[in-house]
Design a protein around this motif. Structure first.
Motif, mmCIF file in Angstrom:
data_model
loop_
_atom_site.group_PDB
_atom_site.id
_atom_site.type_symbol
_atom_site.label_atom_id
_atom_site.label_comp_id
_atom_site.label_asym_id
_atom_site.label_seq_id
_atom_site.Cartn_x
_atom_site.Cartn_y
_atom_site.Cartn_z
ATOM 1 N N PHE A 112 46.697 -13.032 21.750
ATOM 2 C CA PHE A 112 47.548 -12.533 22.824
ATOM 3 C C PHE A 112 46.732 -11.553 23.652
ATOM 4 O O PHE A 112 45.978 -10.748 23.106
ATOM 5 C CB PHE A 112 48.742 -11.755 22.265
ATOM 6 N N ASN A 113 46.916 -11.611 24.977
ATOM 7 C CA ASN A 113 46.469 -10.524 25.835
ATOM 8 C C ASN A 113 47.709 -10.009 26.554
ATOM 9 O O ASN A 113 48.730 -10.712 26.619
ATOM 10 C CB ASN A 113 45.415 -10.993 26.828
ATOM 11 N N VAL A 114 47.614 -8.809 27.096
ATOM 12 C CA VAL A 114 48.823 -8.183 27.649
ATOM 13 C C VAL A 114 48.698 -7.976 29.153
ATOM 14 O O VAL A 114 49.329 -7.092 29.732
ATOM 15 C CB VAL A 114 49.129 -6.854 26.946
ATOM 16 N N ARG A 115 47.882 -8.835 29.777
ATOM 17 C CA ARG A 115 47.606 -8.688 31.220
ATOM 18 C C ARG A 115 47.146 -10.047 31.714
ATOM 19 O O ARG A 115 46.873 -10.944 30.933
ATOM 20 C CB ARG A 115 46.561 -7.610 31.436
ATOM 21 N N PHE A 116 47.084 -10.176 33.040
ATOM 22 C CA PHE A 116 46.600 -11.417 33.621
ATOM 23 C C PHE A 116 45.186 -11.713 33.116
ATOM 24 O O PHE A 116 44.370 -10.796 32.971
ATOM 25 C CB PHE A 116 46.540 -11.304 35.147
ATOM 26 N N GLY A 117 44.900 -12.977 32.859
ATOM 27 C CA GLY A 117 43.561 -13.371 32.435
ATOM 28 C C GLY A 117 42.598 -13.347 33.602
ATOM 29 O O GLY A 117 42.971 -13.598 34.746
ATOM 30 N N ASP A 118 41.376 -13.031 33.281
ATOM 31 C CA ASP A 118 40.318 -13.012 34.284
ATOM 32 C C ASP A 118 39.221 -13.935 33.766
ATOM 33 O O ASP A 118 38.656 -13.636 32.712
ATOM 34 C CB ASP A 118 39.808 -11.576 34.434
ATOM 35 N N PRO A 119 38.947 -15.087 34.356
ATOM 36 C CA PRO A 119 39.237 -15.433 35.752
ATOM 37 C C PRO A 119 40.400 -16.398 35.994
ATOM 38 O O PRO A 119 40.548 -16.863 37.121
ATOM 39 C CB PRO A 119 37.939 -16.109 36.188
ATOM 40 N N GLU A 120 41.251 -16.715 35.017
ATOM 41 C CA GLU A 120 42.301 -17.713 35.257
ATOM 42 C C GLU A 120 43.227 -17.331 36.420
ATOM 43 O O GLU A 120 43.775 -18.190 37.115
ATOM 44 C CB GLU A 120 43.174 -17.905 34.007
ATOM 45 N N THR A 121 43.439 -16.008 36.572
ATOM 46 C CA THR A 121 44.330 -15.538 37.635
ATOM 47 C C THR A 121 43.868 -15.997 39.020
ATOM 48 O O THR A 121 44.696 -16.234 39.911
ATOM 49 C CB THR A 121 44.389 -13.989 37.575
ATOM 50 N N THR B 174 31.821 -14.871 26.601
ATOM 51 C CA THR B 174 31.810 -13.921 27.720
ATOM 52 C C THR B 174 33.257 -13.559 28.018
ATOM 53 O O THR B 174 34.170 -14.031 27.351
ATOM 54 C CB THR B 174 31.225 -14.583 28.983
ATOM 55 N N GLY B 175 33.470 -12.823 29.079
ATOM 56 C CA GLY B 175 34.837 -12.596 29.552
ATOM 57 C C GLY B 175 35.439 -13.841 30.187
ATOM 58 O O GLY B 175 36.655 -13.932 30.360
ATOM 59 N N GLY B 176 34.628 -14.823 30.537
ATOM 60 C CA GLY B 176 35.101 -16.060 31.175
ATOM 61 C C GLY B 176 34.215 -16.407 32.363
ATOM 62 O O GLY B 176 34.025 -15.589 33.249
ATOM 63 N N GLN C 181 42.909 -23.315 32.241
ATOM 64 C CA GLN C 181 41.893 -23.316 31.184
ATOM 65 C C GLN C 181 40.724 -22.479 31.650
ATOM 66 O O GLN C 181 40.339 -22.552 32.818
ATOM 67 C CB GLN C 181 41.424 -24.735 30.881
ATOM 68 N N ASP C 182 40.172 -21.674 30.740
ATOM 69 C CA ASP C 182 38.969 -20.950 31.121
ATOM 70 C C ASP C 182 37.804 -21.372 30.245
ATOM 71 O O ASP C 182 37.968 -22.066 29.248
ATOM 72 C CB ASP C 182 39.185 -19.431 31.171
ATOM 73 N N PHE C 183 36.613 -20.996 30.656
ATOM 74 C CA PHE C 183 35.371 -21.392 29.997
ATOM 75 C C PHE C 183 34.718 -20.120 29.511
ATOM 76 O O PHE C 183 34.195 -19.346 30.292
ATOM 77 C CB PHE C 183 34.473 -22.149 30.998
ATOM 78 N N LEU D 237 52.437 -11.600 29.475
ATOM 79 C CA LEU D 237 52.022 -11.986 28.127
ATOM 80 C C LEU D 237 51.141 -13.223 28.251
ATOM 81 O O LEU D 237 51.578 -14.270 28.725
ATOM 82 C CB LEU D 237 53.233 -12.273 27.234
ATOM 83 N N TYR D 238 49.901 -13.047 27.859
ATOM 84 C CA TYR D 238 48.883 -14.106 27.958
ATOM 85 C C TYR D 238 48.782 -14.734 26.585
ATOM 86 O O TYR D 238 48.340 -14.078 25.637
ATOM 87 C CB TYR D 238 47.582 -13.434 28.384
ATOM 88 N N ALA D 239 49.228 -15.979 26.478
ATOM 89 C CA ALA D 239 49.076 -16.694 25.213
ATOM 90 C C ALA D 239 47.838 -17.571 25.312
ATOM 91 O O ALA D 239 47.798 -18.509 26.112
ATOM 92 C CB ALA D 239 50.318 -17.527 24.924
HETATM 93 N N1 GLY Z 1 39.780 -15.223 30.519
HETATM 94 C C1 GLY Z 1 39.902 -14.531 29.311
HETATM 95 C C2 GLY Z 1 40.562 -13.247 29.396
HETATM 96 O O1 GLY Z 1 41.036 -12.818 30.431
HETATM 97 O O2 GLY Z 1 40.652 -12.594 28.366
#
Ligand code: GLY
Ligand code: AMP
Length: 417
Positions: free
Chosen positions: A275-284, A216-218, A202-204, A259-261
């Protein structure tokens, strides 16, 4: 195996670090990288979004795998150029990256694949926006159709603010139904036809404590989610990931990469928010802190269509939390150049490591050079312990221009203690 990681943020530092820990990986390179990636990889000053330059660097270095971190290079065709040079690439083609590059395209694919998502309208004029806002009612959700670094979305009760955001985007927008319920990020590693799920995170997204302020971006993230319903991962693989992969393959643009759902667990069931097509930042950052499988081997298998050889991913029986230190002004105009000092910046100890996101060296001194500056990752046997480790390390940082949220993973840690 030698690997080249493309990008310069916290996600790329985390990827480079995890790759450097894989015994099957002999060398890690990063382009352009940052002062953090320089601790675990060799940096190369190459423009991440220039497909020809990235492919030439990959060839010159003789790497066996390129891992593309951010979305912009993918949308620009970096993965296509690398594959055309005969090198395996973890990351989708430009055609498949449209799943993130265009919200309207993502909606079209989801509809064709029968993937549950919010009802939406594609709007090209202010009148269409106004009509769609009235159709769905408040809270209003308006999304920039194109890439906007996590800041293209407004969720508001204020109709005027929703209209103003649509106008400010300056291009078509998607207006959609509001989805209630907790959000979960589920990442699937895909080889074009099969997929391996990572564990949920989970991200914030909001800038302030208690989810106040703009997106924000997270600002932080944690994994695993003690409150996630059992069966969630299987359900999402069946109802979201598998049909999406099948639809992309059917269109002749198979999806290879992450694939980021982004999911909302609504009272009516799971819905895809994005959908995102790359690792999430900062979840990774927390995910890779507890991944036990060798990352290089897994990503190489995905890039070469052999993911079925890997089996399931293995996870350490630990929790991980990342707390992002951002520069004052973020997500507006972050203050650059603020000095950062602290005892743990040069490496990691057992339960804390510091990931560089937006840093630079100024005369040998570490300074802020972006909105999200550092990610402080704590790991422990419990979520509460992982939070404590991260916040204790933050207390030791000397970064007067920085700020963080104080409630990352707090609710989840309290609920299980
Ligand atoms: N944490 C959100 C993103 O990577 O888009
Ligand atoms: P996106 O760029 O689509 O990920 O949206 C960013 C954030 O805006 C999401 O993570 C949600 O917090 C919020 N959001 C997006 N779409 C919706 C929606 N339909 N309903 C409620 N919140 C949303």
């Amino acid at each position: 195996m030698a690997v080249l990681v493309i990008g310069s943020g916290g996600r790329e530092h985390a990827l480079a670090q995890a790759l450097s820990h894989d015994p099957g990986v002999s060398a890690v390179h990063c382009a352009p990288g940052n002062p953090g990636t320089a601790q675990v990889a060799r940096n190369h000053p190459v423009d991440a979004s220039d497909p020809g330059a990235v492919a030439a660097l990959a060839r010159e270095l003789g790497v066996d795998l390129v891992v593309v971190g951010p979305e912009a290079p993918l949308v620009a065709g970096v993965a296509d150029a690398v594959r055309a040079a005969g090198i395996a690439c973890f990351g989708p083609s430009a055609a498949a990256a449209r799943l993130e590059g265009s919200k309207a395209f993502a909606k079209e694919v989801m509809e064709a694949a029968g993937v549950p998502t919010a009802a939406a309208r594609y709007c090209t004029t202010p009148a269409e926006v106004a009509a769609a806002l009235d159709e769905f009612g408040s809270p209003y959700v308006v999304k920039d159709d194109g890439l906007a670094a996590g800041k293209g979305v407004i969720v508001t009760d204020d109709r005027e603010a929703a209209l103003a955001h649509a106008a400010a985007c300056g291009r078509p927008v998607v207006v959609e139904e509001f989805l209630d319920g907790p959000e979960v990020s589920l990442f699937a590693i895909c080889d074009g036809s099969t997929a391996l799920p990572m564990q949920p995170a989970q991200d914030f997204k909001r800038v302030g404590d208690g989810d106040a302020g703009p997106n924000t971006g997270g600002m932080g993230a944690y994994t695993p989610l003690p409150w996630a319903p059992p069966g969630l991962v299987d359900e999402v693989m069946d109802s979201v990931v598998a049909p999406t992969l099948a639809e992309m393959a059917r269109r002749g643009t198979p999806f290879v990469g992450l694939l980021y759902a982004g999911l909302a667990l609504t009272s009516r069931g799971v819905r895809v928010v994005e959908f995102n097509v790359r690792f999430g930042d900062p979840e990774t950052q927390p995910l890779l802190a507890v991944l036990a499988s060798p990352l290089g081997r897994v990503l190489h298998a995905a890039a070469t269509g052999t993911l079925t050889d890997v089996g399931r991913l293995a996870w350490r029986d630990e929790s991980a939390v990342v707390v992002v230190m951002a520069a004052s002004g973020y997500p507006g105009t972050p203050k650059k150049g603020g000095r950062i000092r602290g005892p743990r910046l040069a490496g990691s100890d057992d339960n804390v490591h510091i990931i560089h996101a937006g840093t630079a060296l100024d005369d040998g001194e570490l300074v802020a050079d972006g909105g999200r500056v550092l990610g402080v990752v704590g790991t422990a046997g419990s979520l509460a312990g992982a939070r404590e480790a991260a916040y204790a390390a933050i207390a030791q940082l000397d970064f007067p221009d920085g700020f963080c949220r104080h409630d990352i993973a707090r609710k989840a840690a309290e609920e299980i203690s």
